[in-house]
Design an enzyme around this catalytic site. Structure first.
Site, PDB file in Angstrom:
ATOM      1  CG  ASP A 142      -0.374  -0.115   2.541  1.00  0.00           C
ATOM      2  OD1 ASP A 142       1.108  -0.366   2.556  1.00  0.00           O
ATOM      3  OD2 ASP A 142      -0.798   0.290   3.591  1.00  0.00           O
ATOM      4  CE  LYS A 189       0.403   1.357  12.658  1.00  0.00           C
ATOM      5  NZ  LYS A 189       0.630   0.141  12.238  1.00  0.00           N
ATOM      6  CG  ASP A 215      -0.392   4.397   4.175  1.00  0.00           C
ATOM      7  OD1 ASP A 215      -1.292   3.828   3.356  1.00  0.00           O
ATOM      8  OD2 ASP A 215      -0.077   3.680   5.196  1.00  0.00           O
TER       9      ASP A 215
HETATM   10  N1  GDD Z   1      -1.112 -11.226   2.747  1.00  0.00           N
HETATM   11  C1  GDD Z   1      -1.321 -10.385   3.731  1.00  0.00           C
HETATM   12  N2  GDD Z   1      -1.980 -10.951   5.030  1.00  0.00           N
HETATM   13  N3  GDD Z   1      -1.205  -9.148   3.929  1.00  0.00           N
HETATM   14  C2  GDD Z   1      -1.253  -8.218   4.968  1.00  0.00           C
HETATM   15  C3  GDD Z   1      -1.888  -8.963   6.220  1.00  0.00           C
HETATM   16  C4  GDD Z   1      -2.187 -10.075   6.031  1.00  0.00           C
HETATM   17  O1  GDD Z   1      -2.794 -10.779   7.198  1.00  0.00           O
HETATM   18  N4  GDD Z   1      -2.086  -7.946   7.200  1.00  0.00           N
HETATM   19  C5  GDD Z   1      -1.507  -6.527   6.414  1.00  0.00           C
HETATM   20  N5  GDD Z   1      -1.000  -6.986   5.206  1.00  0.00           N
HETATM   21  C6  GDD Z   1      -0.476  -6.141   4.138  1.00  0.00           C
HETATM   22  C7  GDD Z   1      -1.277  -4.848   4.010  1.00  0.00           C
HETATM   23  O2  GDD Z   1      -2.065  -5.081   3.006  1.00  0.00           O
HETATM   24  C8  GDD Z   1      -0.106  -3.809   3.693  1.00  0.00           C
HETATM   25  O3  GDD Z   1      -0.073  -3.948   2.325  1.00  0.00           O
HETATM   26  C9  GDD Z   1       0.976  -4.331   4.445  1.00  0.00           C
HETATM   27  O4  GDD Z   1       0.645  -5.695   4.774  1.00  0.00           O
HETATM   28  C10 GDD Z   1       1.088  -3.511   5.725  1.00  0.00           C
HETATM   29  O5  GDD Z   1      -0.018  -3.582   6.633  1.00  0.00           O
HETATM   30  P1  GDD Z   1      -0.800  -2.345   7.224  1.00  0.00           P
HETATM   31  O6  GDD Z   1      -2.127  -2.668   7.679  1.00  0.00           O
HETATM   32  O7  GDD Z   1      -1.189  -1.431   6.055  1.00  0.00           O
HETATM   33  O8  GDD Z   1       0.300  -1.595   8.403  1.00  0.00           O
HETATM   34  P2  GDD Z   1       0.385  -0.241   8.623  1.00  0.00           P
HETATM   35  O9  GDD Z   1       0.316   0.641   7.415  1.00  0.00           O
HETATM   36  O10 GDD Z   1      -0.449   0.077   9.765  1.00  0.00           O
HETATM   37  O11 GDD Z   1       1.957  -0.629   9.010  1.00  0.00           O
HETATM   38  C11 GDD Z   1       2.971  -0.776   8.246  1.00  0.00           C
HETATM   39  O12 GDD Z   1       3.440   0.120   7.277  1.00  0.00           O
HETATM   40  C12 GDD Z   1       4.022   1.294   7.775  1.00  0.00           C
HETATM   41  C13 GDD Z   1       4.528   2.213   6.561  1.00  0.00           C
HETATM   42  O13 GDD Z   1       3.249   2.426   5.845  1.00  0.00           O
HETATM   43  C14 GDD Z   1       4.149  -1.317   9.104  1.00  0.00           C
HETATM   44  O14 GDD Z   1       4.838  -2.112   8.193  1.00  0.00           O
HETATM   45  C15 GDD Z   1       4.598  -0.028   9.642  1.00  0.00           C
HETATM   46  O15 GDD Z   1       5.891  -0.424  10.429  1.00  0.00           O
HETATM   47  C16 GDD Z   1       5.274   0.833   8.562  1.00  0.00           C
HETATM   48  O16 GDD Z   1       5.986   1.876   9.042  1.00  0.00           O
HETATM   49 MG    MG Z   2      -0.418   0.581   5.402  1.00  0.00          MG
END
Ligand code: GDD
Ligand code: MG
Length: 318
Positions: A104, A154, A212
């Site tokens: 994403d 976080k 993001d």
């Molecule tokens: N296949 C799969 N299965 N993908 C997953 C799953 C799962 O269960 N859970 C999350 N993802 C994918 C999401 O689709 C996304 O592309 C990515 O993993 C990160 O998950 P998010 O839910 O978007 O996390 P976030 O935005 O709160 O935090 C993450 O991204 C930040 C940067 O944008 C973390 O990696 C943070 O440490 C990072 O700073």
């Molecule tokens: Mg994200």
């Protein structure tokens, strides 16, 4: 070499658009996000592995239809396994150093140079890092002499280790994937990185951009970033005002397009003004002024619109 793309998210903040199109298939400048990520991979990465649960059928159907030079393997999860569990689920397809992407984010990180650093330092894992003002929504690192000494996901206000965040792009050695217990819901950020920090985890800070793309505003911003450099369109039926992209089969008549307008395939518009908006495929409109909007696919617009996400399933203002 393989690159794993995590495409598990529900895209809740882009509803109702994501009711019909899974978020990774939403276009960025007329190319689905996940396809764009695959096409942007450096040549050494010949295989893209998509770790997916939600939107599996649509994803399979999409990749059956298109021509892409890389090998694409779709690895489904029966239930969401979290970021770490999803990577672990792909281990059978991995042959060595692996790139992993959060599906994403849209960034300017140079993976080739990151890989050079990763090899030179003999890191177990290298994380792309981006500086932000408020890091609380992200993973945060303590970086010293290129090494990540601590990782916190976080953090609470006041406990942040720094302003350097995890930008969601990693290079990992198989031993990190092997640390993840199989078939369990595991967060790489909460369960694994804090353990590897101080023991072979390196950072790769970069400049440029990091978006993001999960909210209507950031989805628009990510689209505009993609047309910033080479997005000056021409079209006989439109007067173009700044960076824009118009699909070659769109039919426009007496329209004013841009700045920052993306017009998708099979769009038909007459006497419309479109600014700072993404118009998805098969949208029809006559005489409307559309500003700061995400619209489509397959809808008719009969009125002026501002800061609205409008899709066949309904609309929201933002
Ligand atoms: N296949 C799969 N299965 N993908 C997953 C799953 C799962 O269960 N859970 C999350 N993802 C994918 C999401 O689709 C996304 O592309 C990515 O993993 C990160 O998950 P998010 O839910 O978007 O996390 P976030 O935005 O709160 O935090 C993450 O991204 C930040 C940067 O944008 C973390 O990696 C943070 O440490 C990072 O700073
Ligand atoms: Mg994200």
């Amino acid at each position: 070499m393989e690159a794993i793309i995590l495409v598990g998210g529900l895209g809740t903040r882009l509803r109702p658009l994501t009711h019909t199109i899974p978020k990774p298939l939403l276009p960025l400048a007329n190319i689905p996000m996940v396809e764009r990520m695959i096409r942007n991979l450096p040549e050494v990465f010949d295989t893209a592995i998509l770790a997916i649960n939600y939107g599996l059928d649509e994803m399979k159907a999409y990749f059956k239809e298109i021509n892409i030079e890389k090998k694409v393997i779709i690895v489904p999860e029966e239930k969401p396994l979290g970021t770490g569990g999803a990577m672990r689920n792909c281990i059978d397809y991995v042959t060595g150093t692996t790139a992993v992407f959060n599906g994403d984010v849209v960034t300017s990180v140079n993976l080739k140079i990151m890989l050079e650093q990763h090899n030179k330092t003999k890191a177990k894992g290298t994380l792309a890092l981006w500086e932000v003002y408020d890091p609380r929504r992200f993973g945060v690192v303590e970086l010293k002499n290129g090494k990540i000494l601590q990782f916190q996901e976080k953090p609470e206000k006041g406990t942040e280790l720094s302003n350097l965040i995890n930008a969601g792009t990693y290079l990992l050695e198989p031993e990190i994937l092997e640390m993840i217990p199989p078939n369990q819901k595991i967060s790489i950020e909460r369960d694994i990185y804090p353990k590897v920090a101080g023991n072979g985890l390196y950072g790769f800070p970069f400049k440029g951009y990091f978006i993001d793309s999960g909210t209507p505003e950031s989805y628009l911003e990510a689209n505009f970033k993609c047309i910033e450099k080479d997005g000056t369109a021409t079209h006989k039926g439109a007067s173009i005002r700044g960076p824009s992209l118009i699909h070659k089969n769109a039919e426009l008549q007496d329209c004013i397009i841009g700045p920052n307008a993306i017009i998708g395939s099979d769009v038909k518009m007459e006497k419309c003004v479109v600014r700072k908006s993404v118009i998805l495929s098969h949208v029809n409109s006559y005489g409307s002024v559309i500003e700061d909007c995400i619209a489509g696919p397959n809808i008719s617009i009969e009125r002026d619109m501002k800061r609205t996400l409008i899709s066949p399933e309904g609309e929201i203002t933002f």
